[in-house]
Design an enzyme around this catalytic site. Sequence first.
Site, short mmCIF file in Angstrom:
data_model
loop_
_atom_site.label_atom_id
_atom_site.label_comp_id
_atom_site.label_asym_id
_atom_site.label_seq_id
_atom_site.Cartn_x
_atom_site.Cartn_y
_atom_site.Cartn_z
N LYS A 137 55.44 39.28 39.89
CA LYS A 137 54.59 38.13 39.55
C LYS A 137 55.02 37.67 38.18
O LYS A 137 54.99 38.46 37.21
CB LYS A 137 53.12 38.56 39.55
CG LYS A 137 52.12 37.48 39.15
CD LYS A 137 51.84 36.54 40.28
CE LYS A 137 50.71 35.55 39.97
NZ LYS A 137 49.36 36.13 40.15
N GLY A 183 47.35 26.02 40.88
CA GLY A 183 46.87 24.65 41.03
C GLY A 183 46.48 24.24 42.43
O GLY A 183 46.35 23.06 42.72
N GLY A 223 43.96 30.92 43.57
CA GLY A 223 43.20 31.68 42.58
C GLY A 223 41.92 30.96 42.18
O GLY A 223 40.87 31.15 42.80
N CYS A 278 50.84 39.40 32.74
CA CYS A 278 49.45 39.34 32.27
C CYS A 278 49.46 38.85 30.82
O CYS A 278 50.08 39.46 29.95
CB CYS A 278 48.77 40.71 32.34
SG CYS A 278 47.06 40.59 31.75
N LYS A 332 43.33 43.39 43.01
CA LYS A 332 43.33 43.15 41.56
C LYS A 332 44.40 44.04 40.93
O LYS A 332 44.53 45.22 41.27
CB LYS A 332 41.95 43.51 40.98
CG LYS A 332 41.91 43.60 39.45
CD LYS A 332 42.15 42.26 38.77
CE LYS A 332 42.22 42.41 37.24
NZ LYS A 332 42.69 41.16 36.59
C1 LIG Z 1 46.58 41.34 35.18
C2 LIG Z 1 46.02 40.64 34.21
C3 LIG Z 1 45.79 39.20 34.27
C4 LIG Z 1 44.60 38.66 33.82
C5 LIG Z 1 43.53 39.47 33.21
O1 LIG Z 1 43.11 40.49 33.80
O2 LIG Z 1 43.12 39.06 32.10
N1 LIG Z 1 44.39 37.31 33.87
C6 LIG Z 1 45.35 36.46 34.34
O3 LIG Z 1 45.16 35.21 34.39
N2 LIG Z 1 46.52 36.95 34.80
C7 LIG Z 1 46.79 38.30 34.79
O4 LIG Z 1 47.90 38.69 35.24
#
Ligand SMILES: C=Cc1c(C(=O)O)[nH]c(=O)[nH]c1=O
Length: 312
Positions: free
Chosen positions: A164, A250, A271, A130, A44
Amino acid sequence: TDLSTTIADRTFSNCMMNAAGVRCADENDLNQLIASPAGAYVTKSATPNVREGNPEPRMKSLPGGCINSMGLPNHGLDYYLDFVLKDQAARPDKTNLLSIAGTTLEDNLAMLHKVADSDFNGFVELNLSCPNVPGKPQVGYDFDRVREILTQVFAFYDKPLGVKLPPYFDLVHFDQIAAVLNDFPLTFVNSINSVGNGLVIDPNAERVAIKPKGGFGGIGGTFIKPTALANVRGLSLRLKPEIAIIGTGGVMNGTDVFEHILCGASMVQVGTQFGFEGTRIFKRLSKELSAIMAAKGYQSIDDFKGKLKTFD
Ligand SMILES: C=Cc1c(C(=O)O)[nH]c(=O)[nH]c1=O
């Protein structure tokens, strides 16, 4: 059929793994990934210290997808660095990914110095995308900022590192971000993160589905696959060959994995659907991808990686 893949000088037994953020925030999640056929795990995204994240409800499942505005809840960098160092000592032949997502450049640099000074020999995934930290932009949409960050990172960080990225929706933006990325010794680029700031509504309650940010959040799942494939392909056509591409977005089945690899992905991350199915998904996807490859006479992913055809 051989589902192995190579990025830089590392070979992974399987070209599929989890996407950061999904079932990878705790050590028992990560141990389940280790016990699965996934070729690697990514932790994470970490901030320097423990972080609560956004108020709940902050994630909603939909048919074939989800919306999330978690707000970067995580146990802090030390938790994940300790985990990967222990795992590395136990399984020195394996490469895994440590995701970091500082909310400031200073935080990212501080975390990278800590990782640089450690014995970590896996890949860092620097999250520039993010969408859910209130008041913070997705860095990946500010090309000059990305150049500034990577300049400062590569001034001292000399272990394998990738970024990313958020999804781009304009071919000129593929040109612009690739022009920045090609100036740096990146090991990989991971496209895409969730499609930022979507809105899901509950029509019965006439209310948004999640609490943070008035209901706006990152969208994942089957509906973002065309955008994900476009980003993998758009970058694959523009990035220097030394930069590998990790395809994310996806993926629900073996065909989706196959399509990401056709677009140029060397590794495919799962994911949303991994969130629904758990680690048994990797056995299913491996079976499905193997069947597709066998039907087409492909022995390894290099037989079709990046070989998407066009009409001209
Ligand atoms: C690192 C935070 C991210 C989060 C999050 O922790 O809200 N959600 C995402 O879909 N992508 C992210 O990169």
